[in-house]
Motif scaffolding. Structure first.
Motif, short mmCIF file in Angstrom:
data_model
loop_
_atom_site.label_atom_id
_atom_site.label_comp_id
_atom_site.label_asym_id
_atom_site.label_seq_id
_atom_site.Cartn_x
_atom_site.Cartn_y
_atom_site.Cartn_z
N SER A 229 0.84 -1.19 0.00
CA SER A 229 0.00 0.00 0.00
C SER A 229 0.88 1.24 0.00
CB SER A 229 -0.91 0.01 1.23
OG SER A 229 -1.72 -1.15 1.28
N LEU B 45 -2.10 -2.07 -3.68
CA LEU B 45 -3.47 -2.37 -3.28
C LEU B 45 -4.31 -1.11 -3.16
CD1 LEU B 45 -2.89 -5.06 -0.51
CD2 LEU B 45 -3.68 -5.44 -2.84
N ASN B 46 -3.79 -0.10 -2.46
CA ASN B 46 -4.57 1.11 -2.23
C ASN B 46 -3.64 2.28 -1.94
OD1 ASN B 46 -4.21 1.37 0.83
ND2 ASN B 46 -5.04 -0.70 0.65
N THR B 47 -4.22 3.46 -1.87
CA THR B 47 -3.45 4.67 -1.61
C THR B 47 -3.75 5.25 -0.24
OG1 THR B 47 -5.16 6.03 -2.65
CG2 THR B 47 -3.37 5.23 -4.06
#
Length: 381
Positions: free
Chosen positions: A285, A369-371
């Motif tokens: 991430s 996966l995500n920020t």
């Protein structure tokens, strides 16, 4: 009559001929192994002090919960058996947390010989952690712990947490070290601990490499250590830092929090030559953004590619260090041995040279996966 018989038998079974009182033992928390000027074993044993304070005695300092006893002998076992003549109690090794090995010991003697007693005796556990110290190992047992009861427990927690969260060191139990020392390539790694003399703080970071049980050259830096852990599939979690790309290089670095990292290393033998194929899959991430934007799929793909190049560069630098020193710390020799024992017998005498000349092919996959809690743009924007 039957009741009377059972009562008599119960009384006969309550003997205490082999009893042992707690006051007969001293419970070991850590042990430091050094050498005297005469070449003898200098054993400094760190005991838990049960009268040194507890939750109900706030006036007692943290450091008083441990005490050190030093003994010297030609063998570790004799040094252990000499503890009662100084301490008045027999050492109990079941709860030992760490074994500290002094730098001079690792340079002059094989660690297999030094640790033979601790691996052979029935009390020390195979899960006890082993560390190599900068300078004299006994000095580290005189440092007061921050939060744990003894410095032995403090060092164990530092090694475990550092391995789990930062990937700048690794956790090596006694059993794992013994397996490495008996590997076909004869290369083992051990966590490195050093002290800031000004503040009396201990740091477990970096890795020392052993060849045939002895220390070889300088230790790996914490930065190189994380790439060695990646290559050996011992990386648990940590942070990958990488510089800004393109025209934004002057904006500093960004970082990725690694959620999972898996690596497979496979030797391929073709016409008596060796090619080593490395495949790494990283999932993480975004931890910090300073210059990149991840608001489109294309930009996210560029971001992932940039991380791939950074990781590959770090891996190749680490491999170059190993090949320069001719140290197979990746366990390639063991894989060749298992795959083709007959070939290994022919390769083993000059394995260091062959490993140094081998070619590495590296494939890396990065998935972001995500920020985090914000959109894929730097907070400053």
């Amino acid at each position: 009559m039957a009741v009377a018989f059972c009562a008599i038998m119960l009384f006969m079974m309550t003997g205490c001929g082999d009893k042992a009182e707690l006051t007969e033992f001293g419970f070991v928390q850590a042990v430091a192994v050094d050498l005297t000027r005469e070449g003898k074993i200098a054993l400094t044993t760190h005991f838990y002090n049960p009268t040194g304070g507890g939750e109900t005695n706030a006036a007692v300092k943290q450091g008083q919960r441990g005490l050190n006893i030093r003994t010297e002998a030609d063998t570790a076992f004799e040094a252990v058996r000499d503890i009662p003549i100084h301490f008045g109690r027999k050492a109990k090794w079941d709860h030992m947390r760490v074994i500290l090995i002094g730098e001079e010991v690792a340079k002059s003697q094989s660690l297999g010989e030094v640790l033979d007693y601790f691996s052979r005796d029935h009390e020390p556990r195979a899960t006890v952690l082993v560390l190599l110290t900068k300078g004299t190992a006994a000095d580290y047992l005189n440092v007061d712990p921050f939060i744990e009861y003894t410095i032995g427990q403090q060092l164990r927690k530092i090694e475990e947490s550092g391995s789990l969260y930062s990937a700048k060191t690794t956790k090596i139990p006694l059993l794992d070290l013994a397996i490495q020392l008996k590997s076909e390539a004869g290369v083992a790694v051990i966590p490195y601990v050093y002290s800031n003399d000004a503040r009396k703080e201990l740091t477990v970071a970096g890795i020392a490499m052993l060849k045939e049980g002895k220390l070889t050259g300088s230790t790996l830096t914490p930065g190189n250590t994380q790439y060695l852990l990646m290559l050996t599939d011992r990386y648990e979690s940590g942070v990958i830092e990488f510089p800004c790309s393109g025209e934004s290089k002057e904006n500093g670095k960004e970082s990725l929090e690694v959620v999972s990292l898996k690596t497979s290393v496979k030797p391929v033998i073709v016409n008596d030559t060796l090619e080593i194929r490395v495949r790494t899959k990283i999932t993480g991430s975004v931890a910090e953004l300073r210059c990149s934007s991840l608001d489109t799929k294309e930009k996210t793909k560029q971001f992932e590619d940039h991380i791939k190049k950074t990781v590959e560069s770090g891996m190749r630098n680490m491999i170059a260090v190993l090949q320069k020193r001719k140290l197979d710390a990746l366990g390639i020799g063991d894989q060749v041995f298992r795959k083709n024992p007959q070939l290994w017998r022919r390769w083993k005498p000059d394995w260091g040279e062959r490993f140094a000349d081998s070619r590495f092919v590296i494939e890396i996959e990065v998935n972001v996966l995500n920020t985090g809690m914000t959109v894929g743009n730097p907070f400053s924007k």
